[in-house]
Write an enzyme that holds these catalytic residues in place. Structure first.
Site, short mmCIF file in Angstrom:
data_model
loop_
_atom_site.label_atom_id
_atom_site.label_comp_id
_atom_site.label_asym_id
_atom_site.label_seq_id
_atom_site.Cartn_x
_atom_site.Cartn_y
_atom_site.Cartn_z
N THR A 45 0.89 -1.31 0.10
CA THR A 45 0.06 0.04 0.10
C THR A 45 0.92 1.30 -0.19
OG1 THR A 45 -0.07 0.32 2.53
CG2 THR A 45 -1.64 -1.08 1.36
N ILE A 109 2.51 -1.40 5.14
CA ILE A 109 2.12 -0.13 5.45
C ILE A 109 2.97 0.99 5.64
CG2 ILE A 109 1.85 -0.38 7.92
CD1 ILE A 109 -0.63 1.05 7.97
N ILE A 140 6.73 -2.58 7.55
CA ILE A 140 6.52 -1.13 7.58
C ILE A 140 7.53 -0.45 6.63
CG2 ILE A 140 7.02 0.76 9.45
CD1 ILE A 140 5.03 -1.09 10.25
N LYS A 141 6.83 0.53 5.81
CA LYS A 141 7.37 1.32 4.62
C LYS A 141 8.17 2.18 4.94
CE LYS A 141 5.56 0.78 0.47
NZ LYS A 141 4.78 1.17 -0.69
N ILE A 142 9.35 2.29 4.79
CA ILE A 142 10.13 3.82 4.94
C ILE A 142 10.80 3.95 3.85
CG2 ILE A 142 11.95 4.74 6.27
CD1 ILE A 142 11.52 2.63 8.64
#
Length: 370
Positions: A45, A109, A140-142
């Site tokens: 996403t 996310i 976790i998207k960074i």
């Protein structure tokens, strides 16, 4: 029954993740259908996807009304809504997560894109998102900004699995791998189980061609026009070479012996923007073992319909890929200028989508609260 083309892609070592998530996808069970029939084993996403999801249909109306009654503002509500969707998708993918030893069955996310230049706040929000979703298979998207590198390492050091997003350049990708290794070394020192930590590095593809081809069109010579549509695949192929080289080092071997999993390359932005190019270009030409291809549904359907999957099309193509970049340089197209611009634009697009999402949600909350 699985589609023969998506099955062939899976058999070649490519994990198919869908680049889309919405409440309707979950409740209508269309996502289940894609899992069963198109070999989808994960979901990604981003702010643009969530903005589109919340802007369309009535799937969120009842929850928005509940959140308005609870007195939540748009900032609080957006984290509640998106984390609920991601948690539900994580539950759906839990059997795939277990069967793949944690490599797949993943749902991503993203941290608030407005924090992309703030290391400390990115780290803090990554931990909050991880706690909100509260599922082992969340990623976790960074973003891979300079400021994001330390955040990536620190988040991994806390035992949290990370999807590093918005990578365009080979130099930055090398820095991302270093951050990944640094994070795992710290996680090991902190007593975390390395077998539970996974990561992917999302290398954006089609945007490279869009920007470079526009420059080639402006040059307009026969040589320039002949070079169009090649840079995205070449850049990604060279990224795969970096991946192969990086995960044979002594530094990596020490982590692998402690149970660590290599950070897989992920091909993102794989929807073809130029109608003159084959619509499965970034699937068939980027088929390589231990990779992920996160596809918009249109690309997934095209792949299922007519993609010619012939096995590994990346390994051993590095000389040709370098030649593509050399040709671009000779034509006056600056690689560094292009990738720097793409990073800035990518952040701007995600931040704009996030702001629009907050604005629309604030209006919906106000309307529901009347």
């Amino acid at each position: 029954m699985s589609n023969k083309n998506t099955q062939a892609l899976s058999d070649a070592g490519v994990s198919i993740w869908l680049d889309d998530l919405s409440r309707e996808r979950l409740t209508s069970r269309s996502l289940v259908k894609l899992i069963n029939e198109k070999n989808v084993v994960g979901v990604t996403t981003n702010p643009s996807i969530f903005h589109a999801a919340l802007s369309n249909g009535q799937s969120y109306a009842s929850q928005v009304a509940e959140l308005a009654a609870a007195g939540m503002d748009a900032e609080e509500a957006v984290f509640k809504i998106t984390s609920d969707d991601v948690a539900a998708a994580c539950d759906l993918f839990a059997p795939i997560y277990a069967a793949s030893n944690g490599a797949d069955g993943r749902v991503s996310i993203e941290v608030d894109p407005r924090l992309a230049r703030n290391t400390a706040e990115t780290i803090a929000e990554a931990k909050v998102l991880h706690e909100l979703v509260a599922r082992e298979n969340v990623l976790i998207k960074i973003p891979a900004t300079v400021e994001g590198l330390e955040a990536i390492a620190e988040t991994l050091a806390a035992g949290i699995s990370v999807n590093v997003t918005l990578i365009f350049s080979l130099e930055r990708y090398r820095a991302v791998i270093n951050a990944f290794l640094t994070g795992l070394e710290a996680a090991k020192a902190n007593g975390h189980d390395l077998t539970k930590i996974h990561s992917v590095a999302s290398f954006f593809v089609s945007r490279v061609d869009t920007e470079i081809d526009a420059r080639l069109n402006a040059i307009g010579t026969e040589a320039a026009l002949a070079a169009r549509g090649k840079a995205g695949v070449a850049n990604a192929a060279l990224a795969y070479q970096v991946y192969e080289e990086s995960f044979t080092s002594e530094r990596w071997n020490l982590l692998a012996s402690a149970g660590a999993h290599a950070q897989r390359p992920l091909w993102a932005s794989t929807g073809v923007k130029d109608p003159a190019l084959p619509d499965t270009l970034y699937v068939t030409e980027l088929c390589a073992p231990n990779t992920v291809n996160t596809m918009p549904e249109k690309t997934l359907e095209a792949t299922a319909d007519h993609a010619q999957i012939t096995g590994d099309t990346v390994s051993g193509t590095y000389e040709d890929a370098n030649a593509v970049l050399d040709t671009l340089a000779a034509l006056g197209v600056s690689y560094n200028e292009v990738v720097d611009k793409l990073e800035v634009e990518g952040l701007q697009k995600f931040e704009a989508a996030w702001n629009e999402l907050l604005t629309d949600l604030a209006a919906s909350l106000q309307k529901a609260g009347k």
